[in-house]
Design a protein around this motif. Structure first.
Motif, PDB file in Angstrom:
ATOM      1  N   SER A 140       6.331  -3.578   0.964  1.00  0.00           N
ATOM      2  CA  SER A 140       4.885  -3.559   0.667  1.00  0.00           C
ATOM      3  C   SER A 140       4.305  -4.929   0.966  1.00  0.00           C
ATOM      4  O   SER A 140       5.034  -5.931   0.989  1.00  0.00           O
ATOM      5  CB  SER A 140       4.665  -3.251  -0.810  1.00  0.00           C
ATOM      6  OG  SER A 140       3.309  -3.430  -1.172  1.00  0.00           O
ATOM      7  N   ILE A 141       2.981  -4.971   1.111  1.00  0.00           N
ATOM      8  CA  ILE A 141       2.301  -6.274   1.152  1.00  0.00           C
ATOM      9  C   ILE A 141       2.586  -7.000  -0.170  1.00  0.00           C
ATOM     10  O   ILE A 141       2.598  -8.229  -0.224  1.00  0.00           O
ATOM     11  CB  ILE A 141       0.767  -6.102   1.409  1.00  0.00           C
ATOM     12  CG1 ILE A 141       0.095  -7.443   1.695  1.00  0.00           C
ATOM     13  CG2 ILE A 141       0.069  -5.386   0.274  1.00  0.00           C
ATOM     14  CD1 ILE A 141       0.553  -8.138   2.952  1.00  0.00           C
ATOM     15  N   ALA A 142       2.897  -6.206  -1.217  1.00  0.00           N
ATOM     16  CA  ALA A 142       3.263  -6.788  -2.526  1.00  0.00           C
ATOM     17  C   ALA A 142       4.630  -7.476  -2.483  1.00  0.00           C
ATOM     18  O   ALA A 142       5.011  -8.151  -3.442  1.00  0.00           O
ATOM     19  CB  ALA A 142       3.263  -5.697  -3.598  1.00  0.00           C
ATOM     20  N   TYR A 147      -0.243 -10.696  -6.419  1.00  0.00           N
ATOM     21  CA  TYR A 147      -1.657 -10.590  -6.798  1.00  0.00           C
ATOM     22  C   TYR A 147      -1.796 -10.475  -8.311  1.00  0.00           C
ATOM     23  O   TYR A 147      -0.821 -10.148  -9.005  1.00  0.00           O
ATOM     24  CB  TYR A 147      -2.328  -9.428  -6.050  1.00  0.00           C
ATOM     25  CG  TYR A 147      -1.631  -8.094  -6.161  1.00  0.00           C
ATOM     26  CD1 TYR A 147      -1.795  -7.267  -7.273  1.00  0.00           C
ATOM     27  CD2 TYR A 147      -0.790  -7.650  -5.135  1.00  0.00           C
ATOM     28  CE1 TYR A 147      -1.159  -6.045  -7.366  1.00  0.00           C
ATOM     29  CE2 TYR A 147      -0.135  -6.424  -5.219  1.00  0.00           C
ATOM     30  CZ  TYR A 147      -0.322  -5.634  -6.331  1.00  0.00           C
ATOM     31  OH  TYR A 147       0.318  -4.428  -6.430  1.00  0.00           O
ATOM     32  N   TYR A 153       5.749  -5.419 -10.252  1.00  0.00           N
ATOM     33  CA  TYR A 153       5.783  -4.591  -9.027  1.00  0.00           C
ATOM     34  C   TYR A 153       6.004  -5.501  -7.817  1.00  0.00           C
ATOM     35  O   TYR A 153       6.848  -5.204  -6.959  1.00  0.00           O
ATOM     36  CB  TYR A 153       4.489  -3.777  -8.875  1.00  0.00           C
ATOM     37  CG  TYR A 153       4.468  -2.966  -7.593  1.00  0.00           C
ATOM     38  CD1 TYR A 153       5.345  -1.891  -7.422  1.00  0.00           C
ATOM     39  CD2 TYR A 153       3.613  -3.299  -6.546  1.00  0.00           C
ATOM     40  CE1 TYR A 153       5.357  -1.167  -6.232  1.00  0.00           C
ATOM     41  CE2 TYR A 153       3.612  -2.576  -5.354  1.00  0.00           C
ATOM     42  CZ  TYR A 153       4.492  -1.512  -5.208  1.00  0.00           C
ATOM     43  OH  TYR A 153       4.513  -0.799  -4.030  1.00  0.00           O
ATOM     44  N   GLY A 184      -0.008  -2.190   3.488  1.00  0.00           N
ATOM     45  CA  GLY A 184      -1.066  -2.501   2.521  1.00  0.00           C
ATOM     46  C   GLY A 184      -1.454  -1.193   1.843  1.00  0.00           C
ATOM     47  O   GLY A 184      -0.623  -0.288   1.707  1.00  0.00           O
ATOM     48  N   PHE A 190       0.259   7.123  -5.330  1.00  0.00           N
ATOM     49  CA  PHE A 190       0.671   5.808  -5.831  1.00  0.00           C
ATOM     50  C   PHE A 190      -0.195   5.291  -6.990  1.00  0.00           C
ATOM     51  O   PHE A 190       0.325   4.894  -8.033  1.00  0.00           O
ATOM     52  CB  PHE A 190       0.653   4.815  -4.657  1.00  0.00           C
ATOM     53  CG  PHE A 190       0.991   3.407  -5.018  1.00  0.00           C
ATOM     54  CD1 PHE A 190       2.314   2.982  -5.095  1.00  0.00           C
ATOM     55  CD2 PHE A 190      -0.010   2.477  -5.296  1.00  0.00           C
ATOM     56  CE1 PHE A 190       2.631   1.672  -5.429  1.00  0.00           C
ATOM     57  CE2 PHE A 190       0.295   1.171  -5.639  1.00  0.00           C
ATOM     58  CZ  PHE A 190       1.616   0.764  -5.702  1.00  0.00           C
ATOM     59  N   ARG A 194       0.446   4.616 -10.832  1.00  0.00           N
ATOM     60  CA  ARG A 194       0.281   3.261 -11.375  1.00  0.00           C
ATOM     61  C   ARG A 194      -0.574   3.291 -12.650  1.00  0.00           C
ATOM     62  O   ARG A 194      -0.280   2.625 -13.617  1.00  0.00           O
ATOM     63  CB  ARG A 194      -0.357   2.349 -10.318  1.00  0.00           C
ATOM     64  CG  ARG A 194      -0.885   1.050 -10.894  1.00  0.00           C
ATOM     65  CD  ARG A 194      -1.259   0.030  -9.851  1.00  0.00           C
ATOM     66  NE  ARG A 194      -0.173  -0.919  -9.689  1.00  0.00           N
ATOM     67  CZ  ARG A 194      -0.139  -1.885  -8.790  1.00  0.00           C
ATOM     68  NH1 ARG A 194      -1.108  -2.011  -7.914  1.00  0.00           N
ATOM     69  NH2 ARG A 194       0.869  -2.714  -8.735  1.00  0.00           N
TER      70      ARG A 194
HETATM   71  C1  8X3 Z   1       1.275  -0.902  -2.741  1.00  0.00           C
HETATM   72  C2  8X3 Z   1       0.158  -1.716  -2.233  1.00  0.00           C
HETATM   73  O1  8X3 Z   1      -1.348  -3.719  -2.783  1.00  0.00           O
HETATM   74  O2  8X3 Z   1      -1.192  -1.934  -4.433  1.00  0.00           O
HETATM   75  O3  8X3 Z   1       2.500  -1.506  -2.555  1.00  0.00           O
HETATM   76  O4  8X3 Z   1       0.612  -3.451  -4.119  1.00  0.00           O
HETATM   77  S1  8X3 Z   1      -0.460  -2.756  -3.469  1.00  0.00           S
END
Ligand code: 8X3
Ligand code: NDP
Length: 253
Positions: A140-142, A147, A153, A184, A190, A194
């Motif tokens: 992931s970008i994560a 952030y 995560y 992203g 998802f 979350r």
């Molecule tokens: C899912 C994208 O930016 O919500 O990995 O983490 S983000």
């Protein structure tokens, strides 16, 4: 010869879109996930749509023994895996560490890190024995940036980034390819997961810009899996045009 792909977390989102694109392109498919009802329906649907072998394995990737048993059932039936897409994963909650929920943390670490390791540990020896194979990890970008409130995560996806690199080092002498795709924002289940089922909060995430569709990521996965045998895409970051980084989004409303 027809190839076989095993997709962890194929009951929705990116995993399901991967199953569609690989089946369409003549791969045998092994669908996996926890929701047995969905798996059975998808298995039937795929069998009616595609003339490839479709099967499913119903297990929770956090359960090491269930993972071992599932892979053993493949070995017992002489099924070999050419491509493993390590996709099963989730974010649970969006909190500061000081307000973090222990259950959320365990879910994310056990699924995104330990689950990915369990299935890779079981499939890699099969690939080594057959002298070929490709593991594609959905990062992931994560896993590239951190952030606000993303702490755990992001840590799990940074772990996927590191595990991908480590696995590639361990597998190189066996001719096995290891890649990571790091998307992203993709509109899937998802954000509903979350936000623990809060659909309104989840929908707000994707308002005012066009996020990636699961099919966009699946196309990238398919591309990575189908480069010539001497080529490995190590790492591919794929973003919506309207998203410049984990935190910079161009929203029109
Ligand atoms: C899912 C994208 O930016 O919500 O990995 O983490 S983000
Ligand atoms: P979805 O929630 O739509 O799909 C997640 C899939 O993972 C489902 O098929 C789910 O199946 C499976 N899964 C979750 N937990 C488990 C478990 N314990 N055991 C087995 N399977 C499990 O989300 P996405 O398609 O978006 O997510 C797929 C991957 O992509 C994840 O790793 C996610 O972190 C990553 N990602 C997502 C992005 C996004 O913006 N959507 C961006 C970057 C990366 P079931 O519930 O049936 O078990």
């Amino acid at each position: 010869m027809q190839k076989t792909v095993l997709i962890s977390g194929a009951t929705s989102g990116i995993g399901l879109a991967c199953a569609e694109v690989f089946a369409k392109n003549n791969y045998n498919i092994i669908l996996t996930g926890r929701r047995g009802d969905r798996l059975s329906k998808l298995e039937e649907e795929f069998k009616s749509k595609y003339s490839v072998d479709i099967s499913s394995l119903n297990f929770d990737i956090r359960d090491k023994d269930a993972v071992i048993q599932a892979v053993k059932s493949l070995k017992d039936n002489n099924i070999t895996i050419d491509v493993l897409i390590n996709n099963a994963g989730l974010a649970s909650g969006l909190n500061t560490v000081q307000e973090g929920d222990y259950d959320d943390w365990n879910k994310m670490i056990d699924t995104n890190v330990k689950g990915l390791l369990y299935i890779s540990r079981e499939i890699l020896p099969m690939m080594i024995k057959q002298g070929s194979g490709h593991i594609i990890n959905i990062g992931s970008i994560a896993g590239k940036e951190v952030y606000p409130n993303g702490n755990v995560y992001c840590a799990t996806k940074h772990a996927v980034d590191a595990i991908t690199k480590g696995m590639r080092i361990d597998a190189v002498k066996h001719g096995i390819r290891v890649s990571q795709i790091a998307p992203g924002a993709v509109e899937t289940e998802f954000s509903v997961v979350r936000f623990h089922g809060d659909k309104e909060k989840a929908d707000a995430v994707y308002k005012g810009f066009e996020p990636l569709h699961p099919e966009d990521v699946a196309d990238a996965v398919f591309y990575v899996a189908n480069t010539p045998k001497h080529v490995n895409i190590n790492d591919l970051v794929i973003m919506p045009t309207a998203q410049a980084s984990a935190t910079i989004m161009h929203k029109t409303e």
